[in-house]
Scaffold this motif. Structure first.
Motif, PDB file in Angstrom:
ATOM      1  N   SER A  34       0.831  -1.206   0.000  1.00 41.83           N
ATOM      2  CA  SER A  34       0.000   0.000   0.000  1.00 41.83           C
ATOM      3  C   SER A  34       0.867   1.257   0.000  1.00 41.83           C
ATOM      4  CB  SER A  34      -0.916   0.012   1.231  1.00 41.83           C
ATOM      5  OG  SER A  34      -1.762  -1.111   1.238  1.00 41.83           O
ATOM      6  N   TYR A  35       0.266   2.369  -0.428  1.00 39.23           N
ATOM      7  CA  TYR A  35       0.960   3.661  -0.405  1.00 39.23           C
ATOM      8  C   TYR A  35      -0.090   4.761  -0.289  1.00 39.23           C
ATOM      9  CZ  TYR A  35       0.232   2.011  -5.210  1.00 39.23           C
ATOM     10  OH  TYR A  35      -0.280   1.401  -6.330  1.00 39.23           O
ATOM     11  N   SER A  36       0.376   5.930   0.049  1.00 40.59           N
ATOM     12  CA  SER A  36      -0.526   7.068   0.222  1.00 40.59           C
ATOM     13  C   SER A  36      -0.356   8.048  -0.928  1.00 40.59           C
ATOM     14  CB  SER A  36      -0.245   7.786   1.550  1.00 40.59           C
ATOM     15  OG  SER A  36      -0.460   6.927   2.648  1.00 40.59           O
ATOM     16  N   LEU A  37      -1.437   8.728  -1.261  1.00 44.83           N
ATOM     17  CA  LEU A  37      -1.392   9.758  -2.278  1.00 44.83           C
ATOM     18  C   LEU A  37      -1.076  11.098  -1.627  1.00 44.83           C
ATOM     19  CD1 LEU A  37      -4.607   8.717  -4.240  1.00 44.83           C
ATOM     20  CD2 LEU A  37      -2.233   8.196  -4.828  1.00 44.83           C
ATOM     21  N   HIS A  38      -0.460  11.972  -2.385  1.00 38.66           N
ATOM     22  CA  HIS A  38      -0.083  13.300  -1.886  1.00 38.66           C
ATOM     23  C   HIS A  38      -1.091  14.321  -2.405  1.00 38.66           C
ATOM     24  CE1 HIS A  38       2.352  16.423  -0.269  1.00 38.66           C
ATOM     25  NE2 HIS A  38       2.847  16.841  -1.416  1.00 38.66           N
ATOM     26  N   ARG A  39      -1.636  15.129  -1.501  1.00 40.65           N
ATOM     27  CA  ARG A  39      -2.641  16.144  -1.857  1.00 40.65           C
ATOM     28  C   ARG A  39      -2.157  17.520  -1.384  1.00 40.65           C
ATOM     29  NH1 ARG A  39      -7.750  13.518  -2.887  1.00 40.65           N
ATOM     30  NH2 ARG A  39      -7.648  11.285  -2.408  1.00 40.65           N
ATOM     31  N   PRO A  40      -1.188  18.106  -2.068  1.00 41.37           N
ATOM     32  CA  PRO A  40      -0.637  19.389  -1.622  1.00 41.37           C
ATOM     33  C   PRO A  40      -1.601  20.565  -1.767  1.00 41.37           C
ATOM     34  CG  PRO A  40       0.307  18.747  -3.733  1.00 41.37           C
ATOM     35  CD  PRO A  40      -0.486  17.592  -3.247  1.00 41.37           C
ATOM     36  N   GLU A  41      -2.587  20.440  -2.642  1.00 41.23           N
ATOM     37  CA  GLU A  41      -3.623  21.457  -2.837  1.00 41.23           C
ATOM     38  C   GLU A  41      -4.968  20.732  -2.883  1.00 41.23           C
ATOM     39  OE1 GLU A  41      -3.140  24.664  -2.929  1.00 41.23           O
ATOM     40  OE2 GLU A  41      -0.948  24.738  -3.084  1.00 41.23           O
ATOM     41  N   PRO A  42      -6.076  21.459  -2.649  1.00 39.96           N
ATOM     42  CA  PRO A  42      -7.388  20.804  -2.589  1.00 39.96           C
ATOM     43  C   PRO A  42      -7.734  19.916  -3.783  1.00 39.96           C
ATOM     44  CG  PRO A  42      -7.570  23.045  -1.789  1.00 39.96           C
ATOM     45  CD  PRO A  42      -6.163  22.907  -2.306  1.00 39.96           C
ATOM     46  N   LEU A  43      -7.359  20.311  -4.999  1.00 38.11           N
ATOM     47  CA  LEU A  43      -7.721  19.535  -6.183  1.00 38.11           C
ATOM     48  C   LEU A  43      -6.549  18.721  -6.736  1.00 38.11           C
ATOM     49  CD1 LEU A  43      -9.987  22.088  -8.107  1.00 38.11           C
ATOM     50  CD2 LEU A  43     -10.684  20.187  -6.641  1.00 38.11           C
ATOM     51  N   TRP A  44      -5.413  18.762  -6.059  1.00 38.49           N
ATOM     52  CA  TRP A  44      -4.236  18.048  -6.538  1.00 38.49           C
ATOM     53  C   TRP A  44      -4.179  16.665  -5.900  1.00 38.49           C
ATOM     54  CZ3 TRP A  44       0.727  21.452  -7.157  1.00 38.49           C
ATOM     55  CH2 TRP A  44       0.395  22.670  -7.757  1.00 38.49           C
ATOM     56  N   VAL A  45      -3.922  15.645  -6.717  1.00 33.55           N
ATOM     57  CA  VAL A  45      -3.731  14.288  -6.204  1.00 33.55           C
ATOM     58  C   VAL A  45      -2.596  13.665  -7.015  1.00 33.55           C
ATOM     59  CG1 VAL A  45      -4.790  12.097  -5.611  1.00 33.55           C
ATOM     60  CG2 VAL A  45      -6.219  14.148  -5.769  1.00 33.55           C
ATOM     61  N   GLU A  46      -1.463  13.436  -6.358  1.00 29.96           N
ATOM     62  CA  GLU A  46      -0.289  12.969  -7.081  1.00 29.96           C
ATOM     63  C   GLU A  46       0.493  11.942  -6.261  1.00 29.96           C
ATOM     64  OE1 GLU A  46       1.449  16.858  -7.676  1.00 29.96           O
ATOM     65  OE2 GLU A  46       2.690  16.660  -5.884  1.00 29.96           O
ATOM     66  N   ILE A  47       1.428  11.309  -6.940  1.00 24.81           N
ATOM     67  CA  ILE A  47       2.291  10.331  -6.281  1.00 24.81           C
ATOM     68  C   ILE A  47       3.624  10.307  -7.022  1.00 24.81           C
ATOM     69  CG2 ILE A  47       1.435   8.391  -7.688  1.00 24.81           C
ATOM     70  CD1 ILE A  47       1.753   6.628  -5.160  1.00 24.81           C
ATOM     71  N   ASP A  48       4.674  10.109  -6.294  1.00 25.03           N
ATOM     72  CA  ASP A  48       6.001   9.979  -6.896  1.00 25.03           C
ATOM     73  C   ASP A  48       6.066   8.653  -7.635  1.00 25.03           C
ATOM     74  OD1 ASP A  48       8.714   9.642  -7.467  1.00 25.03           O
ATOM     75  OD2 ASP A  48       9.375  10.529  -5.587  1.00 25.03           O
ATOM     76  N   GLY A  49       6.442   8.682  -8.899  1.00 26.35           N
ATOM     77  CA  GLY A  49       6.534   7.453  -9.675  1.00 26.35           C
ATOM     78  C   GLY A  49       7.472   6.430  -9.057  1.00 26.35           C
ATOM     79  N   ASP A  50       8.488   6.907  -8.347  1.00 28.79           N
ATOM     80  CA  ASP A  50       9.421   5.983  -7.700  1.00 28.79           C
ATOM     81  C   ASP A  50       8.765   5.221  -6.553  1.00 28.79           C
ATOM     82  OD1 ASP A  50      11.659   6.447  -9.308  1.00 28.79           O
ATOM     83  OD2 ASP A  50      12.196   8.247  -8.187  1.00 28.79           O
ATOM     84  N   VAL A  51       7.699   5.781  -5.969  1.00 34.02           N
ATOM     85  CA  VAL A  51       6.942   5.057  -4.938  1.00 34.02           C
ATOM     86  C   VAL A  51       6.283   3.837  -5.566  1.00 34.02           C
ATOM     87  CG1 VAL A  51       4.957   5.188  -3.373  1.00 34.02           C
ATOM     88  CG2 VAL A  51       6.581   7.086  -3.492  1.00 34.02           C
ATOM     89  N   TRP A  52       5.720   4.023  -6.745  1.00 30.98           N
ATOM     90  CA  TRP A  52       5.146   2.883  -7.472  1.00 30.98           C
ATOM     91  C   TRP A  52       6.216   1.825  -7.746  1.00 30.98           C
ATOM     92  CZ3 TRP A  52       1.905   6.039 -11.513  1.00 30.98           C
ATOM     93  CH2 TRP A  52       0.605   6.231 -11.003  1.00 30.98           C
ATOM     94  N   TRP A  53       7.337   2.264  -8.258  1.00 28.91           N
ATOM     95  CA  TRP A  53       8.390   1.315  -8.636  1.00 28.91           C
ATOM     96  C   TRP A  53       8.903   0.566  -7.410  1.00 28.91           C
ATOM     97  CZ3 TRP A  53       9.704  -1.598 -12.282  1.00 28.91           C
ATOM     98  CH2 TRP A  53      10.990  -2.136 -12.397  1.00 28.91           C
ATOM     99  N   HIS A  54       9.029   1.251  -6.295  1.00 29.20           N
ATOM    100  CA  HIS A  54       9.460   0.598  -5.059  1.00 29.20           C
ATOM    101  C   HIS A  54       8.458  -0.481  -4.656  1.00 29.20           C
ATOM    102  CE1 HIS A  54      11.393   0.159  -1.139  1.00 29.20           C
ATOM    103  NE2 HIS A  54      10.195   0.223  -0.586  1.00 29.20           N
TER     104      HIS A  54
END
Length: 516
Positions: A34-54
Motif C-alpha cells: 500500500s501507499y498514500s497519495l499526496h494532496r498538496p492542494e485541494p484539487l491536486w492528487v499525485e504520487i512519486d513514480g518511484d513510490v510505485w516502482w518501489h
C-alpha cells in the motif's frame, strides 16, 4: 518439461498487487504493498513514480521468495495501471514531476480553455471522450503553462502503465486502452493525430509509441533484474488500463457483457463492437481486438474508506483485536439496516464526480439525517449510493440502445455479500461474481494473466482462457420488491444531486476566495 510461470503486476490507486501464476492459470503466490497519495492542494492528487516502482520491486521480490520459483521459469510479465495519469520522464525514464493521477483535477482552467476552442467538438469526437480536468490532455497543458522547463525537457509523456513498462524494459510505449486519456488520440484509426496535438500545443514527437496491450514491447533489463530479482531478457507485454484488465478478468469477453467495478473507484464497462460518442460517459478500447468499453466512472467507493478513517475507529480497533478487516465488520453491521437505510441518502462526491456530472465542485452529503439514523444506516447509505451512482450512468447508456442483462462484479466490494445484494436489488438484474476453481475472484490479475499468456504464445485465445478459468459463478438474484423501493429512492438521489449543483459552485467559490 520445465514448468513455466507468468508474473502480473496491478498498480492501483492505493496499492500494488503482484501475482505469480502457473501457465494453467493457478495462482501460486501473491503480494501487495500500500501507499498514500499526496494532496498538496485541494484539487491536486499525485504520487512519486518511484513510490510505485518501489512497491513493484518489493512485491515481486516477495512472490519470488514465497513461491520459491526460479526466475528463469517466468515466461512473461504483464502490467496494468490506473488511467488518466501523466508522468513526464527524461531519456532514462526518470520522472521529472510527480504523477498526476485520475483523481487530480487541478487543470480546471485548462479544461475551460479547451472547451472554448472552435475545435472542441472535433476533439471530443476524435477520441470519443469529454473534455474534463481528470483526463491527461488538460494536465499536459497545465504542465506546459506552470512548468515550461519540465515540459520542454520531457523526453516522453507517459501514463502509469507506460511508465512501469519503461522501468522494466527501457521502452516508451502507450497501449490503446490507455491512449484515450489524450484528446489527440484518434480512437478509430488508432494513431496520434498530429494536427490535433499541434492545435493544443503538444509536440507529437514527445509522445510514446502506440501499440496493442498484448504486444511484447521489450524484455527485462539488467538494471530492472537487479532491482526486482527477475531474469534479464524476460518478455514484457505493453499491458493495459486497470479497468480493462478488471473487465476481462471478471469475464467480459463478448460484446454486450458488462463489468461492474467496486473499489476506491467505481463504475461499469460495457463491451461494444463500435465507437459510441456520449460526452457524459467514458469510452476506450477493450483489451480484446475489435471490442471497446463504454464506461462510467464514479468516486463513490472511496467514501467507505473515508468513513473508516474518520468515523470507523471502533471497527478498526476491533478488527485489529480479532484479525478481521474493518470492511467485513461494516458489512455485518449493514445487515441490520433495512433497504433504503432508514430514509438516509448519501452523495459520494468527496472529490467531485466523474460521470455523468464531470465536475470538481460537488461535495459529499448525508441527506435525510434524523435521530433514528444509526451507524449501520450510514454505512448502508454509502454502499447504496455507490450503486445509485453507477445506475445513474446506465440510464444514459440505455438512451443509446445499450442494454445490460447481467452484471459481472469485480473489485474489493465483491467480498461483501450484502453489498453485492444491494447492487443486484438496485440494478434489478443478476449480479454475478465469477470465481476461479480455488474460490478466489478473477479481476485484474486474471485479466493480466490471460493477456500475457496470449501475448507470449502460451494461450491461443484470450476469451477462452478467461472463460475456462472462471469455472464457478455466485449469482445474487435481485429482489423486485427492493428494486421498486430503490427506483423511488434513486429518483430522490438524482434530484438532490442536481439541485445542489448551484450551491456546490457557490460553496467552492467561497472556499477558494478564503484560501487566497
Amino acid at each position: 518439461m520445465t514448468s513455466r510461470y507468468i508474473l502480473t503486476v496491478d498498480v492501483g490507486t492505493s496499492s500494488t498487487k503482484t501475482s505469480l501464476w502457473t501457465e494453467a492459470g493457478q495462482q501460486v503466490a501473491h503480494a501487495s504493498s500500500s501507499y498514500s497519495l499526496h494532496r498538496p492542494e485541494p484539487l491536486w492528487v499525485e504520487i512519486d513514480g518511484d513510490v510505485w516502482w518501489h512497491a513493484v520491486c518489493g512485491t515481486i521480490q516477495s512472490v519470488l521468495a514465497t513461491s520459491g520459483v526460479d526466475p528463469v521459469s517466468i515466461a512473461g510479465v504483464g502490467i496494468d495501471g490506473v488511467g488518466w495519469t501523466l508522468i513526464p520522464v527524461d531519456r532514462a525514464g526518470n520522472p521529472l514531476h510527480p504523477a498526476m493521477i485520475w483523481l487530480d483535477r487541478r487543470a480546471d482552467q485548462e479544461t475551460s480553455w479547451l472547451k472554448s476552442l472552435p475545435e472542441a467538438a472535433s476533439l471530443r469526437n476524435l477520441n470519443a471522450n469529454p473534455l474534463d480536468a481528470a483526463y491527461i490532455t488538460p494536465k499536459l497543458i497545465w504542465l506546459k503553462k506552470n512548468h515550461r522547463r519540465i515540459f520542454n525537457s520531457t523526453y516522453r509523456f507517459l501514463d502509469a502503465t507506460g511508465f512501469l513498462v519503461s522501468r522494466f524494459t527501457g521502452a516508451f510505449v502507450c497501449d490503446y486502452t490507455q491512449a484515450y486519456g489524450y484528446h489527440f488520440f484518434d480512437i478509430r484509426k488508432e494513431r496520434w493525430d498530429t494536427q490535433a496535438a499541434e492545435k493544443i500545443g503538444i509536440p507529437a514527437e514527445q509522445m510514446p509509441q502506440l501499440c496493442r496491450s498484448t504486444e511484447i514491447v521489450g524484455t527485462i533489463t539488467i538494471r530492472a533484474a537487479e532491482q526486482t530479482g527477475l531474469k534479464p531478457g524476460t518478455p514484457v507485454i505493453a499491458g493495459c488500463l486497470d479497468a480493462a484488465a478488471g473487465a476481462l478478468g471478471s469475464g467480459v469477453v463478448k460484446v454486450g457483457q458488462t463489468n461492474e467495478q467496486g473499489g476506491q473507484a467505481g463504475g461499469l464497462g460495457i463491451s461494444l463492437d463500435h465507437v459510441l460518442v456520449e460526452p457524459r460517459l467514458i469510452f476506450s478500447h477493450h483489451v480484446i481486438p475489435g471490442q471497446y468499453l463504454l464506461q462510467a466512472g464514479t468516486v463513490g467507493g472511496g467514501s467507505l474508506s473515508w468513513f473508516r478513517d474518520q468515523l470507523g475507529q471502533p471497527e478498526v480497533s476491533a478488527g485489529n483485536l480479532i484479525g478481521q478487516d474493518p470492511f467485513e465488520l461494516f458489512s455485518k453491521q449493514v445487515e441490520t439496516s433495512k433497504p433504503g437505510a432508514n430514509g438516509l441518502i448519501f452523495l459520494p462526491y468527496m472529490a467531485g464526480e466523474r460521470t455523468p456530472l464531470w465536475s470538481s465542485v460537488p461535495r459529499g452529503v448525508f441527506f435525510g439525517l434524523t435521530y433514528n439514523i444509526t451507524r449501520a444506516d450510514m454505512v448502508r447509505a454509502i454502499m447504496e449510493v455507490c450503486a445509485f451512482a453507477v445506475y445513474d450512468n446506465l440510464q444514459i447508456a440505455e438512451q443509446h440502445g445499450v442494454r445490460v442483462d447481467e452484471y459481472l462484479g469485480s473489485g474489493g466490494a465483491v467480498q461483501s455479500a450484502v453489498w453485492c445484494q444491494i447492487k443486484a436489488d438496485i440494478y434489478g438484474k443478476p449480479f454475478i461474481v465469477a470465481k476461479l476453481a480455488d474460490g478466489s475472484e478473477g479481476g485484474h490479475g486474471l485479466g493480466l494473466f490471460a493477456l500475457t499468456a496470449y501475448g507470449i504464445g502460451l494461450h491461443k485465445d484470450i476469451s477462452a482462457c478467461v472463460s475456462d478459468l472462471l469455472s464457478s459463478r455466485r449469482v445474487f438474484v435481485p429482489s423486485m420488491k427492493n428494486h421498486a423501493l430503490y427506483q423511488e429512492l434513486f429518483e430522490v438521489y438524482r434530484s438532490v444531486s442536481r439541485k445542489l449543483m448551484d450551491d456546490f459552485v457557490r460553496l467552492d467559490s467561497i472556499m477558494r476566495n478564503d484560501l487566497k
